[in-house]
Design a protein around this motif. Structure first.
Motif, PDB file in Angstrom:
ATOM      1  N   ALA A 149      49.686  40.645  32.197  1.00  0.00           N
ATOM      2  CA  ALA A 149      48.249  40.827  32.969  1.00  0.00           C
ATOM      3  C   ALA A 149      47.891  39.326  33.268  1.00  0.00           C
ATOM      4  O   ALA A 149      48.061  38.409  32.636  1.00  0.00           O
ATOM      5  N   TYR A 150      46.936  39.273  34.397  1.00  0.00           N
ATOM      6  CA  TYR A 150      46.424  38.111  34.653  1.00  0.00           C
ATOM      7  C   TYR A 150      45.018  38.147  34.509  1.00  0.00           C
ATOM      8  O   TYR A 150      44.110  38.785  35.110  1.00  0.00           O
ATOM      9  N   ASP A 151      44.506  37.036  33.821  1.00  0.00           N
ATOM     10  CA  ASP A 151      43.026  36.697  33.637  1.00  0.00           C
ATOM     11  C   ASP A 151      42.570  35.973  34.463  1.00  0.00           C
ATOM     12  O   ASP A 151      42.573  34.960  34.979  1.00  0.00           O
ATOM     13  N   ARG A 152      41.312  36.604  35.423  1.00  0.00           N
ATOM     14  CA  ARG A 152      40.904  36.217  36.528  1.00  0.00           C
ATOM     15  C   ARG A 152      41.702  35.455  37.454  1.00  0.00           C
ATOM     16  O   ARG A 152      41.339  34.196  37.609  1.00  0.00           O
ATOM     17  N   PRO A 153      42.589  35.853  38.236  1.00  0.00           N
ATOM     18  CA  PRO A 153      43.641  34.869  38.899  1.00  0.00           C
ATOM     19  C   PRO A 153      42.835  34.325  40.081  1.00  0.00           C
ATOM     20  O   PRO A 153      42.042  35.049  40.620  1.00  0.00           O
ATOM     21  N   SER A 154      42.799  33.207  40.170  1.00  0.00           N
ATOM     22  CA  SER A 154      42.222  32.445  41.357  1.00  0.00           C
ATOM     23  C   SER A 154      42.936  32.774  42.664  1.00  0.00           C
ATOM     24  O   SER A 154      43.888  33.405  42.827  1.00  0.00           O
ATOM     25  N   PRO A 155      42.131  32.557  43.863  1.00  0.00           N
ATOM     26  CA  PRO A 155      42.790  32.984  45.113  1.00  0.00           C
ATOM     27  C   PRO A 155      44.186  32.174  45.260  1.00  0.00           C
ATOM     28  O   PRO A 155      45.238  33.051  45.944  1.00  0.00           O
ATOM     29  N   LYS A 156      44.332  30.977  44.990  1.00  0.00           N
ATOM     30  CA  LYS A 156      45.661  30.185  45.000  1.00  0.00           C
ATOM     31  C   LYS A 156      46.577  30.942  44.260  1.00  0.00           C
ATOM     32  O   LYS A 156      47.831  31.050  44.522  1.00  0.00           O
ATOM     33  N   PHE A 157      46.298  31.622  42.875  1.00  0.00           N
ATOM     34  CA  PHE A 157      47.252  32.156  42.313  1.00  0.00           C
ATOM     35  C   PHE A 157      47.505  33.406  42.651  1.00  0.00           C
ATOM     36  O   PHE A 157      48.845  33.878  42.597  1.00  0.00           O
ATOM     37  N   GLN A 158      46.651  34.274  43.324  1.00  0.00           N
ATOM     38  CA  GLN A 158      47.168  35.408  43.776  1.00  0.00           C
ATOM     39  C   GLN A 158      48.036  35.375  44.950  1.00  0.00           C
ATOM     40  O   GLN A 158      48.783  36.198  45.105  1.00  0.00           O
ATOM     41  N   SER A 159      47.779  34.250  45.772  1.00  0.00           N
ATOM     42  CA  SER A 159      48.541  34.124  46.983  1.00  0.00           C
ATOM     43  C   SER A 159      49.994  33.760  46.392  1.00  0.00           C
ATOM     44  O   SER A 159      51.151  34.196  46.820  1.00  0.00           O
ATOM     45  N   PHE A 160      50.127  32.788  45.303  1.00  0.00           N
ATOM     46  CA  PHE A 160      51.320  32.590  44.567  1.00  0.00           C
ATOM     47  C   PHE A 160      52.185  33.756  44.150  1.00  0.00           C
ATOM     48  O   PHE A 160      53.227  33.896  44.336  1.00  0.00           O
ATOM     49  N   LEU A 161      51.409  34.793  43.528  1.00  0.00           N
ATOM     50  CA  LEU A 161      51.822  35.922  42.914  1.00  0.00           C
ATOM     51  C   LEU A 161      52.416  36.813  44.016  1.00  0.00           C
ATOM     52  O   LEU A 161      53.727  37.594  43.908  1.00  0.00           O
ATOM     53  N   SER A 162      51.800  36.753  45.156  1.00  0.00           N
ATOM     54  CA  SER A 162      52.240  37.637  46.175  1.00  0.00           C
ATOM     55  C   SER A 162      53.273  37.085  46.924  1.00  0.00           C
ATOM     56  O   SER A 162      54.256  37.884  47.137  1.00  0.00           O
ATOM     57  N   LYS A 163      53.487  35.966  46.934  1.00  0.00           N
ATOM     58  CA  LYS A 163      54.324  35.206  47.776  1.00  0.00           C
ATOM     59  C   LYS A 163      55.822  35.051  46.898  1.00  0.00           C
ATOM     60  O   LYS A 163      57.018  35.535  47.498  1.00  0.00           O
ATOM     61  N   HIS A 164      55.861  34.787  45.787  1.00  0.00           N
ATOM     62  CA  HIS A 164      57.108  34.613  44.828  1.00  0.00           C
ATOM     63  C   HIS A 164      57.350  35.673  44.300  1.00  0.00           C
ATOM     64  O   HIS A 164      58.720  36.231  43.928  1.00  0.00           O
ATOM     65  N   TYR A 165      56.593  36.681  43.923  1.00  0.00           N
ATOM     66  CA  TYR A 165      56.772  37.977  43.308  1.00  0.00           C
ATOM     67  C   TYR A 165      56.503  39.342  43.720  1.00  0.00           C
ATOM     68  O   TYR A 165      56.519  40.249  43.021  1.00  0.00           O
ATOM     69  N   CYS A 166      56.167  39.262  45.029  1.00  0.00           N
ATOM     70  CA  CYS A 166      55.632  40.401  45.830  1.00  0.00           C
ATOM     71  C   CYS A 166      54.445  41.131  45.076  1.00  0.00           C
ATOM     72  O   CYS A 166      54.658  42.651  45.071  1.00  0.00           O
ATOM     73  N   LEU A 167      53.713  40.597  44.255  1.00  0.00           N
ATOM     74  CA  LEU A 167      52.684  41.386  43.410  1.00  0.00           C
ATOM     75  C   LEU A 167      51.365  40.990  44.467  1.00  0.00           C
ATOM     76  O   LEU A 167      50.615  40.305  44.356  1.00  0.00           O
ATOM     77  N   THR A 168      51.091  42.329  45.008  1.00  0.00           N
ATOM     78  CA  THR A 168      49.904  42.464  45.916  1.00  0.00           C
ATOM     79  C   THR A 168      48.982  43.622  45.671  1.00  0.00           C
ATOM     80  O   THR A 168      47.951  43.385  45.668  1.00  0.00           O
ATOM     81  N   GLN A 169      49.574  44.798  45.144  1.00  0.00           N
ATOM     82  CA  GLN A 169      48.844  45.786  44.872  1.00  0.00           C
ATOM     83  C   GLN A 169      48.353  45.859  43.426  1.00  0.00           C
ATOM     84  O   GLN A 169      48.888  46.472  42.503  1.00  0.00           O
ATOM     85  N   SER A 170      46.986  45.530  43.391  1.00  0.00           N
ATOM     86  CA  SER A 170      46.252  45.700  41.831  1.00  0.00           C
ATOM     87  C   SER A 170      45.640  46.823  41.770  1.00  0.00           C
ATOM     88  O   SER A 170      45.434  47.633  42.506  1.00  0.00           O
ATOM     89  N   VAL A 171      45.734  47.227  40.384  1.00  0.00           N
ATOM     90  CA  VAL A 171      45.076  48.376  40.039  1.00  0.00           C
ATOM     91  C   VAL A 171      43.642  48.120  39.405  1.00  0.00           C
ATOM     92  O   VAL A 171      43.538  47.304  38.394  1.00  0.00           O
ATOM     93  N   PRO A 172      42.600  48.610  40.062  1.00  0.00           N
ATOM     94  CA  PRO A 172      41.441  48.336  39.644  1.00  0.00           C
ATOM     95  C   PRO A 172      40.804  48.355  38.172  1.00  0.00           C
ATOM     96  O   PRO A 172      41.132  49.419  37.661  1.00  0.00           O
ATOM     97  N   GLN A 173      40.203  47.415  37.572  1.00  0.00           N
ATOM     98  CA  GLN A 173      39.873  47.336  36.225  1.00  0.00           C
ATOM     99  C   GLN A 173      38.559  47.252  36.141  1.00  0.00           C
ATOM    100  O   GLN A 173      37.872  46.790  36.962  1.00  0.00           O
ATOM    101  N   VAL A 174      37.972  47.178  34.676  1.00  0.00           N
ATOM    102  CA  VAL A 174      36.299  47.038  34.694  1.00  0.00           C
ATOM    103  C   VAL A 174      36.219  45.810  33.931  1.00  0.00           C
ATOM    104  O   VAL A 174      35.318  45.402  33.778  1.00  0.00           O
ATOM    105  N   ASN A 175      37.494  45.028  33.573  1.00  0.00           N
ATOM    106  CA  ASN A 175      37.416  43.755  33.052  1.00  0.00           C
ATOM    107  C   ASN A 175      37.806  42.734  33.923  1.00  0.00           C
ATOM    108  O   ASN A 175      38.165  43.192  35.180  1.00  0.00           O
ATOM    109  N   ASN A 176      38.019  41.687  33.272  1.00  0.00           N
ATOM    110  CA  ASN A 176      38.508  40.405  34.360  1.00  0.00           C
ATOM    111  C   ASN A 176      39.868  40.296  34.399  1.00  0.00           C
ATOM    112  O   ASN A 176      40.562  39.345  35.074  1.00  0.00           O
ATOM    113  N   PHE A 177      40.755  41.118  33.806  1.00  0.00           N
ATOM    114  CA  PHE A 177      42.132  41.001  33.874  1.00  0.00           C
ATOM    115  C   PHE A 177      42.656  41.912  35.078  1.00  0.00           C
ATOM    116  O   PHE A 177      42.001  42.972  35.402  1.00  0.00           O
TER     117      PHE A 177
END
Ligand code: ACO
Length: 191
Positions: A149-177
């Protein structure tokens, strides 16, 4: 990031793993001067990370490390700064008990390993250092990134996760994770 002391005296490995004891290998045991310098390194990196993320205060500091059961992966380049070494960046992880919503919106209680803070010095970003640090942590923890789980990932970190690990589809949450599709799938049947 440069410091007025020799980084190689504090950290013998390229990547060091620190916990609440703040000791990087046997070299620093019984050396209060080394411990103080390690605390300075963590405090300065924590400040730089907070600034980069425009946070009002550091979420990583030596005193916070001493009171929380987190792990800090520190990456150095021992050759730079005339052989005295520089700190390239850090990654902080820890287990958190979270109440998450799965894809059907059902509440699930889980205690995943979370990425809590992640920073590479500005001038060294986009050179693959973040990937080196993240991959080291994954091997050390024997974990797939989709299980974290990722605590408030910044836009740069989201781009990093998408590029290196193909993590793009997040599941909506009610907290910051943020968790990604596959997090719940892969948990099915696990203890
Ligand atoms: N803008 C957009 N994307 C970026 C940027 C940037 N300035 N820098 C890195 N990335 C992403 C991109 O996907 C990039 O690929 P690309 O160059 O092909 O677009 C990829 O990361 C590069 O990978 P690495 O070189 O391995 O990543 P890097 O060493 O730069 O480390 C990190 C990534 C840690 C996110 C770094 O950019 C950083 O410190 N950013 C500022 C602090 C920050 O946002 N930290 C994350 C906080 S959120 C949290 O910790 C839960």
């Amino acid at each position: 990031m440069e410091f007025p002391f020799n980084i190689n005296h504090l950290f013998s490995e390229r990547i060091s793993v620190l916990d609440e004891v703040l000791v990087a290998g046997r070299k620093s045991v019984g050396r209060p001067d080394h411990q103080a310098n390690i605390a300075t390194v963590i405090d300065e990196l924590g400040k730089a990370s907070a600034k980069a993320q425009q946070l009002p205060a550091s979420i990583t500091s030596a005193s916070k490390m001493q009171s929380q059961k987190h792990q800090l992966y520190l990456l150095k380049d021992g050759e730079r700064n005339g052989g005295r070494g520089v700190l390239v960046g850090f990654l902080k992880v820890g287990y958190k008990k979270l109440f998450l919503l799965d894809q059907q919106g059902v509440h699930i209680e889980a205690e995943p390993l979370c990425v809590l803070d992640f920073y590479i010095a500005e001038s060294l970003q986009r050179h693959g250092y973040g990937l080196e640090l993240f991959d080291f942590m994954l091997q050390h923890k024997n974990l797939e990134p989709v299980m974290m789980a990722y605590d408030r990932p910044s836009p740069k970190f989201q781009s990093f996760l998408s590029k290196h690990y193909c993590l793009t589809q997040s599941v909506p949450q009610v907290n910051n994770f943020v968790v990604f599709e596959g997090f719940f799938l892969n948990r099915a049947g696990s203890p």
